[in-house]
Design a protein around this motif. Structure first.
Motif, PDB file in Angstrom:
ATOM      1  N   ASP A 122      37.138 -14.160  -8.782  1.00 17.74           N
ATOM      2  CA  ASP A 122      37.015 -13.480  -7.492  1.00 17.74           C
ATOM      3  C   ASP A 122      35.884 -14.082  -6.666  1.00 17.74           C
ATOM      4  N   ASP A 144      45.372  -8.214 -16.138  1.00 19.15           N
ATOM      5  CA  ASP A 144      46.337  -7.837 -15.113  1.00 19.15           C
ATOM      6  C   ASP A 144      47.235  -6.712 -15.597  1.00 19.15           C
ATOM      7  N   GLU A 157      44.550  -3.312  -5.165  1.00 21.77           N
ATOM      8  CA  GLU A 157      45.653  -4.032  -4.521  1.00 21.77           C
ATOM      9  C   GLU A 157      46.988  -3.496  -5.006  1.00 21.77           C
ATOM     10  N   LYS A 158      47.074  -3.217  -6.292  1.00 13.84           N
ATOM     11  CA  LYS A 158      48.318  -2.680  -6.853  1.00 13.84           C
ATOM     12  C   LYS A 158      48.584  -1.260  -6.356  1.00 13.84           C
ATOM     13  N   ASP A 170      42.956 -13.082 -18.886  1.00 10.49           N
ATOM     14  CA  ASP A 170      43.513 -12.824 -17.561  1.00 10.49           C
ATOM     15  C   ASP A 170      44.829 -12.057 -17.620  1.00 10.49           C
ATOM     16  N   CYS A 209      45.256  -3.539 -15.450  1.00  9.51           N
ATOM     17  CA  CYS A 209      45.108  -3.113 -14.061  1.00  9.51           C
ATOM     18  C   CYS A 209      46.383  -2.436 -13.556  1.00  9.51           C
ATOM     19  N   GLN A 210      47.528  -2.969 -13.959  1.00  8.27           N
ATOM     20  CA  GLN A 210      48.798  -2.347 -13.587  1.00  8.27           C
ATOM     21  C   GLN A 210      48.917  -0.955 -14.179  1.00  8.27           C
ATOM     22  N   ARG A 212      39.137  -5.059  -7.813  1.00  3.98           N
ATOM     23  CA  ARG A 212      40.000  -5.445  -6.696  1.00  3.98           C
ATOM     24  C   ARG A 212      41.468  -5.356  -7.066  1.00  3.98           C
ATOM     25  N   ARG A 213      41.814  -5.883  -8.246  1.00  7.75           N
ATOM     26  CA  ARG A 213      43.228  -5.986  -8.609  1.00  7.75           C
ATOM     27  C   ARG A 213      43.895  -4.619  -8.729  1.00  7.75           C
TER      28      ARG A 213
END
Length: 686
Positions: free
Chosen positions: A367, A302, A345-346, A298, A305-306, A341-342
């Motif tokens: 999710d 993240d 969102e960012k 996880d 994703c960033q 999704r992540r």
């Protein structure tokens, strides 16, 4: 575009839907080479989960209960006889779990491979492939397996080298991935880790209840939350695909490029997956989630994703459109993505849109659902039928065709030829030709060649006044001007004093206006547009966070000459990255000034009737229908923003007005009392 288009029901495409089989019992296989810990994990799972909803089987023990002479008798049989009993064993498990409704977890072997043999001997059967719904493979380091085999006092196994175990594992993983995709079985690697048990428990709970029907319910639940936040005001919704629609990039491709750069693996897992027999089905998207789960934890997910979000550049036209929509109570926007999704969102957070534009998407088990072509269409249908909301849909690929066909208005987003979907033209042509879709297209960037021909798929511009007005059409009859002012604040009283002092003129008065402009920019304009965080060097030598206006470099400050220049310079002091121009007349603002911009700030010293402001705003709107416009002034006549000419003329397009003071005084200065003359010492001129 102003009239609603009624679309016929689209033809269903088997390439993008999967037939649900919710009645099939869930049977999860646990595979791995001997010594990988299947039996140990099975015992742990049984202890943690109990037997109310789960049933646990050691494959060899099931065979032993069925074969006369138990396992010893089984070992003496020929291969054809062994296969018969293996089939009976898995059929027995399937029958038991079908009757009890429990999830079966079965530990077994995929192949045996002694070091003397050139190839492994598969021991799976066709019945296994017909029964298993999921397979978890214990991906244990060969060095660890060798140590376990050496210290296993309960069973004697032939010694095996690390090299051979590595080859054995690789063969099993490769063949299992291929077979699982061919037979619609979800497959995932699980690696030994302090949290491995929790990971497998999470997966099993998910496997137990996740069906295509459940998946849609979860996605609809997310949509319900978004609609509820609108408190019943939403009348129109923009439903948007994300990858290659809102931006030219594909975030899934970017994600796996970064993963491959770390692992030195050249294969693209998503491309391989979606070109397999699974195609773009519900099962394929569920398999994609398991790929993400098995590859990164996880925290790393993240972080990646960033990193990916930082590489995504939204089309300015969509940023502008979404900013304008954010100011409308009756119009909402939601991103519905088959991707991550992540990441989105960012991206939206970076653009200052995350509060107004929510994302429906997946990527991780937590999710709760995946987005498929069918889910996109179903969400549009729910908005229309359950919520009586008018839907505009935006998409770029065959996965969006069901959604586009379902929507009240459909916009096909067309990117540059080298990045756009290669199969979209034919699918789009067939659907339009058969009457299943009526749509328009927008090309981004504007120099891009269109799809098909513009008679079949007419061109529109997202920033045109006609387009934005068509979104508002018949959904809302009036709109309020947002007015922010500091009339009764002590700061305003202090700032206003030198501006009203008749003894001040020229440089002193210009400096007073400049200070007022800086105050209004930092106190009010920063709240209207919002601010964003960015890194700056700290005096102690490290990096820290600084803040600036959102899209400051894409902000245009217009000094309405000549009285507005000193205050506009104060606004510019607060936002030094913004573009600054002078305008004596509305025509001084040209199209090239607005291209790529997100905000226009019109600055004047005094607004009386609002006639000048009306002319400027209408001119800007004619050039760019969706750009955010904010008027900043020292004094605004109160009546002009409370039912007067400004409200009547601009109520339909929306506007934010910021003033240091609202005045009930209808006095209009002339000659020696004119603010412009006082600012520049021209009171003596006629």
């Amino acid at each position: 575009m102003s009239k609603p288009i009624i679309n016929p029901q689209p033809k269903q495409s088997t390439d993008y839907r999967s037939a649900p089989n919710d009645n099939k019992p869930v049977v999860v296989g646990l595979y791995g080479v001997p010594g990988s810990g299947k039996t140990f994990l099975l015992d742990q799972l049984k202890e943690e989960l109990g037997t109310e909803h789960f049933a646990f089987y050691e494959g060899s023990k099931v065979i032993a209960t069925l074969v006369p002479g138990d396992l010893n008798g089984f070992q003496k049989l020929g291969e054809l006889e062994k296969e018969k009993w293996r089939k009976l064993a898995i059929d027995t498990i399937r029958k038991e779990c079908g009757e009890s409704g429990r999830v079966a977890v079965v530990a077994g072997h995929f192949m045996f491979w002694s070091e003397e043999e050139e190839a492994g001997r598969p021991v799976y059967t066709q019945n296994d492939l017909d029964t298993f719904t999921h397979i978890l493979y214990l991906d244990v380091l060969p060095e660890v397996v060798v140590q376990r085999l050496l210290h296993d006092t309960e069973r004697v196994r032939p010694s095996t080298s690390i090299t051979h175990l590595c080859k054995w594992q690789q063969a099993e993983k490769t063949q299992l991935r291929h077979l699982c995709r061919k037979h619609k079985i979800l497959f995932s690697l699980v690696s030994p880790h302090p949290t491995m048990l929790n990971k497998v428990l999470t997966l099993l709970h998910d496997f137990r209840h996740h069906t295509e029907k459940y998946n849609l319910c979860q996605a609809e639940g997310r949509l319900k939350e978004i609609i509820a936040a609108g408190e019943g005001r939403l009348k129109t919704m923009l439903v948007m695909d994300a990858d290659r629609t809102l931006a030219p990039q594909d975030t899934g491709t970017l994600f796996w490029q970064r993963v491959r750069s770390l692992s030195k693996d050249d294969t693209d897992p998503l491309k391989t997956l979606f070109s397999s027999p699974l195609l773009y089905t519900y099962t394929a998207f569920r398999q994609a989630v398991l790929l993400y789960e098995e590859t990164v934890d996880d925290e790393k997910f993240d972080s990646l994703c960033q990193d990916v979000a930082a590489s995504v550049t939204m089309y300015p036209e969509f940023v502008s459109l979404l900013q304008r929509v954010a100011g409308q109570e009756h119009v909402g926007a939601v991103v519905v993505t088959c991707g991550l999704r992540r990441v989105w969102e960012k991206v939206l957070e970076r653009e200052g849109l995350s509060k107004e534009v929510k994302v429906i998407g997946g990527g991780r088990i937590t999710d709760g659902f995946v987005v498929t072509a069918a889910v996109k269409a179903a969400l549009v249908g729910r908005l229309q039928n359950a919520n009586q909301i008018y839907v505009w849909a935006f998409g770029d690929s065959p996965l969006d065709l069901e959604m586009l066909s379902k929507a009240d208005q459909a916009i096909v987003v067309v990117g540059q030829e080298q990045t756009r979907s290669k199969t979209m033209d034919l699918d789009l042509f067939n659907l339009i030709h058969d009457g299943g879709l009526r749509a328009c297209q927008v090309v981004l960037p504007s120099c891009t060649s269109p799809r098909l021909d513009t008679k079949m798929l007419p061109l529109i511009q997202l920033t045109s006044g006609e387009f934005f007005n068509s979104i508002l059409h018949c959904r809302r009859q009036d709109a309020d001007i947002q007015v922010l002012h500091a009339t009764h604040r002590n700061a305003a009283k202090l700032l206003m004093t030198p501006m009203r002092d008749a003894t001040n003129a020229g440089p002193q008065l210009r400096e007073a206006h400049r200070r007022a402009g800086w105050y209004l920019a930092t106190e009010f304009l920063a709240n209207v547009v919002d601010i964003e965080e960015y890194p700056i060097p700290h005096v102690q030598g490290n990096q820290t966070s600084g803040y600036r206006l959102c899209n400051e470099q894409q902000t245009l400050i217009v000094a309405l000459m000549r009285g507005g220049e000193p205050m506009a310079l104060g606004v510019s002091d607060a936002f030094p990255l913004a573009v600054f121009i002078h305008a004596n007349h509305p025509d001084d603002i040209m199209l090239h000034h607005l291209q790529g911009q997100c905000n226009v700030v019109l600055v004047d010293s005094v607004v009386n009737s609002g006639k000048t402001v009306i002319q400027f705003v209408q001119h800007v709107r004619n050039l760019h229908a969706t750009i955010r416009i904010v008027v900043v002034a020292g004094i605004i006549q109160a009546q002009s923003v409370s039912g007067g000419s400004l409200t009547q003329a601009l109520g339909q397009v929306g506007l934010s007005v910021i003033a240091l003071r609202l005045s009930e005084n209808k006095f209009t200065g002339r000659g020696a009392t004119d603010t412009g003359n006082r600012l520049f010492n021209t009171t003596h001129l006629p």
